[in-house]
Write an enzyme that holds these catalytic residues in place. Structure first.
Site, mmCIF file in Angstrom:
data_model
loop_
_atom_site.group_PDB
_atom_site.id
_atom_site.type_symbol
_atom_site.label_atom_id
_atom_site.label_comp_id
_atom_site.label_asym_id
_atom_site.label_seq_id
_atom_site.Cartn_x
_atom_site.Cartn_y
_atom_site.Cartn_z
ATOM 1 N N ARG A 151 9.913 7.393 5.006
ATOM 2 C CA ARG A 151 9.775 8.831 5.242
ATOM 3 C C ARG A 151 10.354 9.242 6.596
ATOM 4 N NH1 ARG A 151 3.602 9.647 4.337
ATOM 5 N NH2 ARG A 151 4.092 11.723 5.166
ATOM 6 N N TYR A 201 12.591 1.487 -2.845
ATOM 7 C CA TYR A 201 11.998 2.825 -2.838
ATOM 8 C C TYR A 201 13.070 3.863 -3.116
ATOM 9 C CZ TYR A 201 7.444 1.504 -0.822
ATOM 10 O OH TYR A 201 6.191 0.984 -0.613
ATOM 11 N N ASP A 250 0.939 5.266 0.349
ATOM 12 C CA ASP A 250 0.069 6.208 1.047
ATOM 13 C C ASP A 250 -0.351 7.356 0.145
ATOM 14 O OD1 ASP A 250 0.074 4.899 3.574
ATOM 15 O OD2 ASP A 250 2.099 5.650 3.930
ATOM 16 N N ARG A 304 0.839 -1.192 0.000
ATOM 17 C CA ARG A 304 0.000 0.000 0.000
ATOM 18 C C ARG A 304 0.876 1.245 0.000
ATOM 19 N NH1 ARG A 304 -3.768 -1.884 5.097
ATOM 20 N NH2 ARG A 304 -4.622 -3.784 4.148
#
Length: 243
Positions: free
Chosen positions: A196, A109, A51, A49
C-alpha cells in the site's frame, strides 16, 4: 491429519485475517466453523496476515484435525457454515510439518485503482478511486525501481516487530484495462503495509506529484516519513502464495 486450505474472501467487513479480541476476523470465522464440525477447537495457521479491509483470492492456511475426514466433504461442510464472503476453494492433504508461512517461496499481490471522475457503485469496496489523471508509463518507471533486493524500511508500518526490512521483489508492474489500473507485485515476502505504501508513491508519480527517480531516493533513504501515506486497503488482494 494435516490439511492445506486455499481460500478467497472479501475483507470489507472484517478486522483482517488474524484473531483479535472483540473483533470479527477471517481466522475467527473459520475456526468457529471448524469447531462446529469437530466439536473441538481447531487452530488455523495462515500464510500471512491480511489487514482490515484487504481481500484475498488465494490465501493459504493449514489445520491439524483430530480424526480422518475426506477433504472434499470438509470443504463442502465449511462452505455451508461460513458466510458468503469467505469461501474455501480447495482442501488437500499436506505433510505433517507443513507451515504455510515459512514454506512459502513467494507471495503475489494485486492492487486495483479506479481512475475516473465519478465513483462506482460496484467498485467502491474493491479499488482506490483516483480522480486525477494518472500516467501508466510513469508509474511503471517507478514500479521497476522496486525490483530486486532492497531495504524497504521506508515502505512499511513503523513499530512492527521484524528482524529485517530487506525484501526481494521478483516482479512489479502496472497494466491498464479501460479506467482500471492494476498493479501486480511478487516478492519473497512483504512487510506490513509495504504494498500500500509502494502503490501510494507510484500513484503520486502517475499524477505528476512525484518524480520517478525520487522513489529511488526514498527507498535508499530508509525513512518512512519521506514516503506518502498508505493507499486505502480496499484495493489490495492477496492473489497467490507460491510453494
Amino acid at each position: 491429519m494435516v490439511l492445506k486450505l486455499t481460500l478467497e474472501y472479501d475483507g470489507s467487513k472484517y478486522s483482517g485475517w488474524q484473531l483479535q479480541p472483540r473483533h470479527d476476523s477471517i481466522q475467527g470465522r473459520i475456526e468457529a466453523a471448524l469447531e462446529r464440525i469437530f466439536a473441538a477447537p481447531i487452530r488455523v495457521f495462515g500464510s500471512g496476515r491480511t489487514d482490515s479491509g484487504v481481500h484475498a483470492r488465494g490465501q493459504v492456511a493449514s489445520i491439524s484435525i483430530p480424526r480422518p475426514f475426506d477433504p472434499a466433504e470438509l470443504q463442502r461442510a465449511l462452505n455451508s457454515l461460513l458466510p458468503a464472503d469467505i469461501v474455501v476453494l480447495d482442501i488437500s492433504h499436506a505433510p505433517d510439518n507443513f507451515d504455510p508461512r515459512r514454506a512459502a517461496q513467494s507471495r503475489v499481490y494485486e492492487y486495483r485503482v479506479l481512475n475516473r471522475k465519478i465513483a462506482s457503485a460496484f467498485e467502491y469496496r474493491y479499488s482506490w478511486l483516483v480522480r486525477d489523471q494518472i500516467d501508466l508509463t510513469a508509474m511503471n518507471s517507478a514500479a521497476h525501481i522496486f525490483v530486486g533486493e532492497h531495504d524497504f524500511a521506508a515502505f512499511r508500518s513503523l513499530g512492527t516487530d521484524v528482524t529485517t526490512t530487506m525484501r526481494r521483489v521478483i516482479s512489479s508492474e502496472w497494466t491498464r484495462d479501460a479506467d482500471v489500473f492494476l498493479y501486480r507485485v511478487e516478492a519473497n515476502s512483504f512487510l506490513r503495509h509495504m504494498v500500500r505504501a509502494m502503490v501510494a508513491a507510484m500513484v503520486d508519480v502517475g499524477r505528476g506529484k512525484l518524480a520517478a527517480d525520487k522513489v529511488a531516493t526514498i527507498l535508499d533513504g530508509l525513512d518512512r516519513h519521506a514516503a506518502p501515506a498508505n493507499a486505502p486497503p480496499g484495493g489490495l488482494y492477496l492473489v497467490e502464495v507460491r510453494y
